[in-house]
Structure formats: structure tokens, C-alpha cells
Design an enzyme around this catalytic site. Structure first.
Site, short mmCIF file in Angstrom:
data_model
loop_
_atom_site.label_atom_id
_atom_site.label_comp_id
_atom_site.label_asym_id
_atom_site.label_seq_id
_atom_site.Cartn_x
_atom_site.Cartn_y
_atom_site.Cartn_z
N HIS A 21 0.86 -1.18 0.00
CA HIS A 21 0.00 0.00 0.00
C HIS A 21 0.90 1.24 0.00
CE1 HIS A 21 0.91 0.49 4.24
NE2 HIS A 21 0.27 -0.63 4.59
N HIS A 24 4.03 1.56 2.40
CA HIS A 24 5.27 0.88 1.97
C HIS A 24 5.96 1.69 0.87
CE1 HIS A 24 2.49 -2.63 3.07
NE2 HIS A 24 3.39 -2.58 4.04
N CYS A 130 2.28 -11.25 19.28
CA CYS A 130 1.42 -10.71 18.22
C CYS A 130 1.98 -11.18 16.89
CB CYS A 130 1.36 -9.18 18.25
SG CYS A 130 0.53 -8.52 16.77
N CYS A 133 2.77 -8.32 14.35
CA CYS A 133 4.07 -7.67 14.58
C CYS A 133 5.22 -8.68 14.53
CB CYS A 133 4.13 -7.00 15.95
SG CYS A 133 3.03 -5.60 16.16
N CYS A 155 -3.21 -6.19 20.63
CA CYS A 155 -2.00 -5.45 20.26
C CYS A 155 -2.41 -4.02 19.89
CB CYS A 155 -1.34 -6.13 19.07
SG CYS A 155 -0.14 -5.09 18.22
N HIS A 158 -2.05 -3.58 15.93
CA HIS A 158 -2.93 -4.33 15.03
C HIS A 158 -4.38 -4.43 15.49
CE1 HIS A 158 0.99 -5.57 13.41
NE2 HIS A 158 0.34 -5.64 12.27
N LYS A 305 -3.05 5.02 11.55
CA LYS A 305 -2.00 4.48 10.68
C LYS A 305 -2.69 3.68 9.58
CE LYS A 305 1.99 1.44 10.51
NZ LYS A 305 2.04 0.00 10.50
N LYS A 308 -3.50 -2.34 5.65
CA LYS A 308 -4.40 -3.26 4.95
C LYS A 308 -5.32 -3.96 5.93
CE LYS A 308 -3.72 -3.59 0.50
NZ LYS A 308 -4.70 -3.84 -0.53
N1 MSP Z 1 9.25 -7.21 7.58
C1 MSP Z 1 9.29 -6.18 8.54
C2 MSP Z 1 10.54 -5.34 8.38
C3 MSP Z 1 11.83 -6.07 8.47
S1 MSP Z 1 13.19 -5.06 8.19
C4 MSP Z 1 14.49 -5.97 8.61
C5 MSP Z 1 8.07 -5.28 8.38
N2 MSP Z 1 7.48 -5.33 7.18
S2 MSP Z 1 6.16 -4.54 6.74
O1 MSP Z 1 5.77 -5.07 5.47
O2 MSP Z 1 5.19 -4.59 7.78
O3 MSP Z 1 6.59 -3.10 6.43
C6 MSP Z 1 6.93 -2.24 7.41
C7 MSP Z 1 7.32 -0.89 6.85
O4 MSP Z 1 6.38 -0.39 5.89
C8 MSP Z 1 7.28 0.14 7.94
O5 MSP Z 1 8.40 0.16 8.73
C9 MSP Z 1 7.20 1.38 7.13
O6 MSP Z 1 8.47 1.65 6.60
C10 MSP Z 1 6.23 0.99 6.03
N3 MSP Z 1 4.85 1.28 6.41
C11 MSP Z 1 3.82 0.41 6.61
N4 MSP Z 1 2.70 1.10 6.90
C12 MSP Z 1 2.97 2.41 6.90
C13 MSP Z 1 2.21 3.58 7.04
N5 MSP Z 1 0.91 3.59 7.26
N6 MSP Z 1 2.87 4.76 6.91
C14 MSP Z 1 4.20 4.83 6.61
N7 MSP Z 1 4.93 3.75 6.47
C15 MSP Z 1 4.37 2.53 6.70
O7 MSP Z 1 7.71 -4.60 9.33
#
Ligand code: MSP
Length: 532
Positions: A21, A24, A130, A133, A155, A158, A305, A308
Site C-alpha cells: 500500500h 510501503h 502478536c 508484529c 495489540c 494491530h 495508521k 491493509k
Molecule cells: N518485515 C518487517 C521489516 C523487516 S526489516 C528488517 C516489516 N514489514 S512490513 O511489510 O510490515 O513493512 C513495514 C514498513 O512499511 C514500515 O516500517 C514502514 O516503513 C512501512 N509502512 C507500513 N505502513 C505504513 C504507514 N501507514 N505509513 C508509513 N509507512 C508505513 O515490518
């Protein structure tokens, strides 16, 4: 230790349980702008991104979809995560998947090293886990559930119930690194950024660090511990290591030497993993800690925040299909102070697109090229009658680049864009004041007209170079239309830190017509069709 100006920058590796989304994509574009700026400055640059494919979360999603976890990961990587990079124009140097042998084999080497050094022991653990997380939670991380989860502890991130796990695990002696970590934050204040994140991390560590459970024995979707194959390594321990396995740890020491340490760009939700667990792991192994860890803010939708799982996720293509990838990149990086949360709205995106990209920058470029064609048959004239107003533009350009470069060094991307934008605004004001269309009416003003259009064309040269990390597509079209490609070579080869030096566009450069760089968009249609 890498060369002094080398820039190795990473994004988090993303879970493949779902499609990307715009949250990311936000991390990706921020990291890409930093990398492009450094690359264009001539710094040895390396941008790593990738996917995090092990753990219970992926296993459960795959199973629910009738696939093996590897099949599921392959499908998502190819159909969603790699295409994301194209959608938002990311120029990454590598893409690592945690299921690749170059990662798995070297994670095992790292584990063996820590085991041999006595940093790993067996123990028992009971705690609230969780799966969203992929983390054991403290009671302070839990809140009262609402709706279907009323009466349960959930959590805080989430809003879903946690699971109580009781397992025999292997533990990493993280508590041993408490003082060393505090000394690191003290000695290198830039290590965790922004300041608010640094304070939070320091407070967290000061409360005392527990040892970390680093293995799971109840499922097998992960990397096996080399000394006990009935356990797989905890998914975060596995994932964090991607930053060095991709850089040659265990396989190419020369590469690791050249690249490491990295600047990590992560969302603030995963800052602790990067600023506490990760440096402790590296300290245990005797490897340098990262250069910096920057925790950026969240994109909020309706004050929460965006995610999905809470059904507030917006696909990046929802935006790029209408506005284009340049607008996506520009909007999120200029409208939100990097490091703070930012609320997304279609109205704000449309308004800024129109005011800043279409009217502010795009129109400026079209007008200057059209006037050069009209008054000088498309040939950029020489500046023959330079007056203070022209010199003032040159001064703005020089200052804008210097300030932007300083801002990029501090990872203040929004400030860098604002600095460059002072030149867009100055040029628009200059054109209004100098009124070339009025000068053109009297041949006695021919020298002034030439100087004004020379100043404008030179200003567009500076803008093309300085904005290319943010809006690479539009600037490359402008670069060609300006005739600069033919005279100065490819846009990518123009050193950005030198871009503010005035007078680089040769006289006699021939410009060509320019379609609107940011065409008008029927914003009502765009906002009507978009998800709530
Ligand atoms: N797989 C772990 C990260 C491991 S790094 C060694 C993870 N993945 S995740 O798919 O959940 O992606 C997390 C990252 O996506 C967040 O740290 C951030 O950079 C980004 N974001 C996810 N949702 C977000 C928002 N709503 N806003 C901004 N960034 C966000 O955690």
C-alpha cells in the site's frame, strides 16, 4: 569501513503476506530520493530493498490461501512487490529475498558465530505474541479490545488479540549490551533519528533490556538453527541480517568492506528492532553498527495508521494511474516533514499537483521554451546585459543547491525540496517582473530580452538536475526539450552539487517544444473514483 562518502541505504524488507500500500511505497520513494541524490553527486551509492518471507504470519496467510509459503512468496514477489518498484520509479541496486541461499546460508554462519562466542543459551519463555508484529509484547504494548474483541487484550498496533505462547527457546544475551548501546546513543547522537525517536529508544533501553528469544520450535517455516534443526530462527533475527547478507557478509568480504555500514530508513513502528536489537546483534558478532537509523512517520488515513488489516490501505497505483509516479514521489516527500506523521487526502494531493507541479513548475518550463522558440527561433540567446535582477536568480540557484544538499545530509528530504523550490518561485516572480512579452515589443530591448530568456533557460537547467531525484520522468523530458542532453550529455551525469554554478548551459543550445509536464487532471473525477 566503507569510503567516507559512500552511501549504502536500505528500506525495510517487506512482509509478503499481502500486497503493498502507499505506506510501503512512501518508505521506498524516500529512500530512493536519498540514493538518487547521492548517486547524482558522484558518491558510491547502493540502494537495497527486498522482502521478508519467513515466519508465522506468512505461513498462515499462505496456508489460508492453499499455497506453500514459498509458492505464496514467489507469487507475491513477482506479482506485487517487484512491480511496485516500477510503479513508483525506484532505482534499486539490489533486491534481496530472505528465502535466497545467499541470505539463508549466511544467516546460519552468523548464528553459529554467536553460538560459538557464547551469546546464545537455551531457556523457556512464556509471553503474549502478536503474529501481526511478529513480536512478544509487554503488557504496556497491549490495550483493551473493542467490537468483536471486547473484553480481551489486543495489540495496540494491530488491534487484534495476542496469543499466549509457552516454548523452549534459544535466547540471545541481549541484556549484556545495554550499557554499550547507551554509550553508542550518547557518543553518536546522529545514530538514531529524528531526535524524538532517539529519546524514545534511550528511555526504552534505560528501563533495562531482557534477553531475546531467537528461535521457534512449533513451526518450520524459517531458517534452521545450525546446531538444532528442530528450531527455526526468529523471523526478525533472520530479517535484520538481510542488510549484511545482501552486502556480502559471509560470502564477499571486499563488498561488505566497501558498502557497510548502512543508513537504514524505516517506519517508526519498527525503530526499536533497528536501533536496539540490530546493533546489539552486530556488537556481539564484532561487526560495525549501522551508520544511522532513521524512523519516519506514518501515513494516516482518517487519523489512524494506514494499513491493509484495518482496511484503510490504498494501493500506490490508485494514485499513479491518475497522477503519475513523479507526482506520487513529489507529493509525499514535499507535503510531509520527513520524520513526522502525515495525513493523506485526495483533495490535498490534487491541490498540490495543480498549484505546485502543473502551475508552479510545469508551466514555467513550457513558457520559457515557448518564448525561446517565439523570440529566438528556439536558440538559447547569450546573456549580454546582466542586471541585478538576473544576478539575484543566479544567487538563489547557488544557495538553493547548497541548502538542499545540506538538508539531504540531514535526511530532511522535505527541506531539500523546499530549498530547490525557492528557485521555481523566484523564476516565476522574475518572469512576471521582467515581462519578456513586453520587452519583445521594442527592438531596443533586444539585449534585455536575450538576457532574461538566457536566465530562465539556465534556471531550468539547474532545476532539471536538482529535481531529478524527486521527479525523474519530468526532468528527463525537460532536459531533452531544453537541448541540454545534446550539449551537456545525459541528465544522470550532471553532478548535482555543482548544479547551482551559473552559466553551464552553452549559448546556442536549441530547445524544442514541450508537452505539459504535468497535464491538467479532472480532479473531481479523480477524487470521486478514489476509495474513501
Ligand atoms: N518485515 C518487517 C521489516 C523487516 S526489516 C528488517 C516489516 N514489514 S512490513 O511489510 O510490515 O513493512 C513495514 C514498513 O512499511 C514500515 O516500517 C514502514 O516503513 C512501512 N509502512 C507500513 N505502513 C505504513 C504507514 N501507514 N505509513 C508509513 N509507512 C508505513 O515490518
Amino acid at each position: 569501513m566503507s569510503a567516507p562518502n559512500s552511501f549504502y541505504v536500505t528500506t525495510p524488507i517487506f512482509y509478503v503476506n499481502d500486497v503493498p500500500h502507499i505506506g510501503h511505497a512512501y518508505t521506498e520513494v524516500a529512500t530512493d530520493v536519498l540514493a538518487r541524490w547521492h548517486r547524482q553527486s558522484g558518491d558510491p551509492t547502493w540502494l537495497l530493498t527486498g522482502t521478508d518471507e519467513h515466519g508465522q504470519k506468512i505461513l498462515r496467510t499462505a496456508t489460508a490461501n492453499g499455497a506453500t509459503p514459498k509458492e505464496w512468496a514467489d507469487r507475491l514477489v513477482e506479482s506485487a512487490w517487484k512491480p511496485l518498484l516500477k510503479t513508483i520509479d525506484i532505482r534499486n541496486d539490489d533486491f534481496i529475498r530472505t528465502t535466497e541461499p545467499r541470505h539463508e546460508d549466511n544467516v546460519q554462519k552468523f548464528l553459529s558465530l554467536l553460538h560459538d562466542k557464547g551469546f546464545i543459551y537455551t531457556g523457556e519463555y512464556e509471553g503474549a505474541y502478536c503474529v501481526g508484529c511478529e513480536e512478544y509484547k509487554q503488557s504496556s504494548d497491549l490495550v483493551d479490545g473493542t467490537g468483536e474483541y471486547a473484553g480481551q487484550q489486543v495489540c495496540a498496533i494491530h488491534s487484534k488479540p495476542v496469543e499466549i505462547l509457552h516454548e523452549k527457546n534459544y535466547f540471545f544475551k541481549m541484556s549484556q549490551f545495554e550499557q554499550q548501546l547507551l554509550d553508542l546513543y550518547e557518543a553518536r547522537p546522529e545514530f538514531v533519528q529524528p531526535e524524538s525517536a532517539r529519546n524514545e529508544v534511550i528511555q526504552f533501553v534505560k528501563q533495562g533490556l531482557a534477553d531475546l528469544s531467537i528461535s521457534r520450535g512449533t513451526f518450520d517455516w524459517g531458517i534452521k538453527l545450525p546446531w538444532d534443526e528442530s528450531h527455526v530462527v526468529y523471523v526478525w533475527f533472520d530479517a535484520l541480517l538481510n542488510y549484511i547478507t545482501a552486502a556480502g557478509y559471509g560470502s564477499d568480504s571486499e563488498k561488505l568492506e566497501r558498502l557497510w555500514p548502512a543508513t537504514h530508513i524505516v517506519g517508526k513502528d519498527i525503530l526499536r528492532f533497528h536501533a536496539v536489537i540490530w546493533p546489539a546483534m552486530l556488537m556481539a558478532a564484532g561487526i560495525d553498527v549501522p551508520h544511522r537509523v532513521f524512523g519516519h512517520g506514518w501515513l494516516l488515513v482518517g487519523g489512524e495508521k494506514m494499513s491493509k488489516s484495518k482496511l484503510t490501505g490504498i494501493a500506490p497505483t490508485d494514485i499513479t494511474d491518475t497522477f503519475g509516479s513523479d507526482a506520487f514521489r513529489y507529493y509525499f516527500l514535499s507535503a510531509i516533514a520527513f520524520g513526522q506523521d502525515g495525513s493523506f487526502s485526495w483533495e490535498d494531493l490534487s491541490a498540490r499537483y495543480q498549484a505546485e507541479l502543473a502551475n508552479g513548475f510545469g508551466n514555467l518550463a513550457s513558457r520559457v521554451l515557448a518564448m525561446t522558440q517565439k523570440y529566438f527561433d528556439g536558440v538559447v540567446p547569450a546573456a549580454v546585459d546582466v542586471q541585478p535582477a538576473d544576478q539575484a536568480i543566479a544567487d538563489v540557484a547557488l544557495a538553493a543547491i547548497a541548502q538542499a544538499d545540506d538538508a539531504i545530509d540531514r535526511l530532511a528530504i522535505h527541506e531539500a525540496i523546499a530549498s530547490v523550490w525557492t528557485l521555481v518561485d523566484a523564476l516565476n516572480g522574475y518572469i512576471t517582473e521582467q515581462a519578456p512579452w513586453a520587452l519583445a515589443k521594442d527592438p531596443a530591448n533586444a539585449d534585455r530580452l536575450a538576457t532574461v530568456l538566457n536566465t530562465c533557460a539556465e534556471g531550468l537547467r539547474v532545476l532539471s538536475v536538482a529535481l531529478s531525484p524527486v521527479i525523474p520522468k519530468a526532468t528527463s523530458i525537460l532536459w531533452s526539450a531544453l537541448g541540454a542532453e545534446a550539449k551537456l550529455g545525459p541528465l544522470d551525469d550532471q553532478p548535482i552539487r555543482d548544479a547551482g554554478r551559473w552559466g553551464q548551459l552553452p549559448n546556442g543550445t536549441t530547445v524544442s517544444s514541450l508537452e505539459p509536464l504535468f497535464p491538467r487532471i479532472d480532479t473531481e473525477a479523480a477524487t470521486e473514483t478514489s476509495p474513501e
